[in-house]
Design an enzyme around this catalytic site. Structure first.
Site, PDB file in Angstrom:
ATOM      1  N   TYR A  60      -2.486   0.218  10.459  1.00 24.39           N
ATOM      2  CA  TYR A  60      -2.427  -0.230   9.070  1.00 24.39           C
ATOM      3  C   TYR A  60      -1.106   0.196   8.421  1.00 24.39           C
ATOM      4  O   TYR A  60      -0.445  -0.607   7.747  1.00 24.39           O
ATOM      5  CB  TYR A  60      -3.610   0.344   8.306  1.00 24.39           C
ATOM      6  CG  TYR A  60      -3.717  -0.136   6.868  1.00 24.39           C
ATOM      7  CD1 TYR A  60      -4.176  -1.409   6.581  1.00 24.39           C
ATOM      8  CD2 TYR A  60      -3.377   0.700   5.804  1.00 24.39           C
ATOM      9  CE1 TYR A  60      -4.293  -1.850   5.274  1.00 24.39           C
ATOM     10  CE2 TYR A  60      -3.481   0.274   4.495  1.00 24.39           C
ATOM     11  CZ  TYR A  60      -3.941  -1.009   4.238  1.00 24.39           C
ATOM     12  OH  TYR A  60      -4.038  -1.437   2.929  1.00 24.39           O
ATOM     13  N   SER A  94       0.849  -1.187   0.000  1.00 22.16           N
ATOM     14  CA  SER A  94       0.000   0.000   0.000  1.00 22.16           C
ATOM     15  C   SER A  94       0.882   1.232   0.000  1.00 22.16           C
ATOM     16  O   SER A  94       2.023   1.194   0.481  1.00 22.16           O
ATOM     17  CB  SER A  94      -0.893   0.001   1.245  1.00 22.16           C
ATOM     18  OG  SER A  94      -1.546   1.242   1.402  1.00 22.16           O
TER      19      SER A  94
END
Length: 247
Positions: free
Chosen positions: A147, A134
């Site tokens: 995250y 990501s």
């Protein structure tokens, strides 16, 4: 893209990018397996796959024993896709236990899956691992400390695997799929906590785009990119994997 004769496992393959990747790998000729955390999720995935041939397994990534039984079957391809965005919140507002659970799912479970599959791959002389990365691995986002930390750790794990086992035929890639129209994005929009949550749904990419790129990474054509963190927005990668150029 031909993956005939290859076996693949996609973790969290019951929806979103995972489900699209199951479909893309199967269309390329691989024998595909995937995991889902619950029986309803597994049933829904089988319905959505329609005539696509794939085998679903009821398995929670944090259940090391159940996952080991599955992983020890040995696979030519592993896509570490399973991940959660929760907890979303500023650091003073989230329980440490929830933060730790996120790291367990997004990083430790991916390490465990990799470790179990890697032993079989090395013994056979090669294999492919794709870690779903990501932009959050490299740029912090407000409310996403867990995250971001998990994805940053996964990016370093990708580099470590390449360093230690690249010479033994292990092809490892970190792949950032961009902002995709998935259930995770629904939760992100509901939080309203950072710029990503403000993106309109119509600006999000379909899950089929990153899935096609992931399938391409599993072919020998991607050999020169092994060990790298890649981004679906890269023009060369899009062209090589058959994706249209971005506007």
């Amino acid at each position: 893209m031909k993956l005939t004769g290859k076996t693949a496992l996609v973790t969290g393959g019951n929806r979103g990018i995972g489900l699209a990747t199951v479909r893309a790998l199967a269309e390329a000729g691989a024998e595909v397996h995937f995991t889902a955390r619950s029986a309803p999720n597994l049933t829904a995935a089988r319905r959505d796959l329609g005539e696509t041939q794939a085998t679903g397994h009821l398995a929670n990534m944090t259940d090391r024993i159940a996952m080991a039984t599955l992983l020890d079957q040995g696979f030519d391809i592993l896509v570490n896709n399973a991940a959660v965005i929760a907890p979303i919140g500023r650091i003073l507002d989230i329980p440490a236990e929830d933060w730790a659970t996120s790291i367990d799912i997004n990083l430790t479970s991916a390490f465990h899956a990799t470790q179990r599959v890697l032993a079989h791959m090395v013994a056979r002389g090669g294999g492919t691992i794709v870690n779903i990365s990501s932009g959050a691995a490299h740029r912090p986002q407000e409310g996403w400390s867990a995250y971001c930390a998990g994805k940053a750790g996964l990016a370093m794990l990708t580099r470590s695997i390449h360093l230690e086992y690249g010479a033994q035929g292990i092809r490892i890639f970190g792949f950032a799929p961009g902002v995709v129209d998935t259930d995770m994005q629904v939760a992100i929009r509901a939080s309203g906590i950072n710029p990503v949550s403000k993106l309109p749904r119509e600006s999000l990419a379909p899950a089929s785009e990153p899935a096609r790129a992931i399938a391409w990474l599993c072919t020998p054509a991607a050999d020169p990119l092994a060990g790298q963190e890649l981004d679906v927005r890269n023009p060369e990668l899009r062209a090589a994997s058959g994706l249209p150029p971005l506007p």
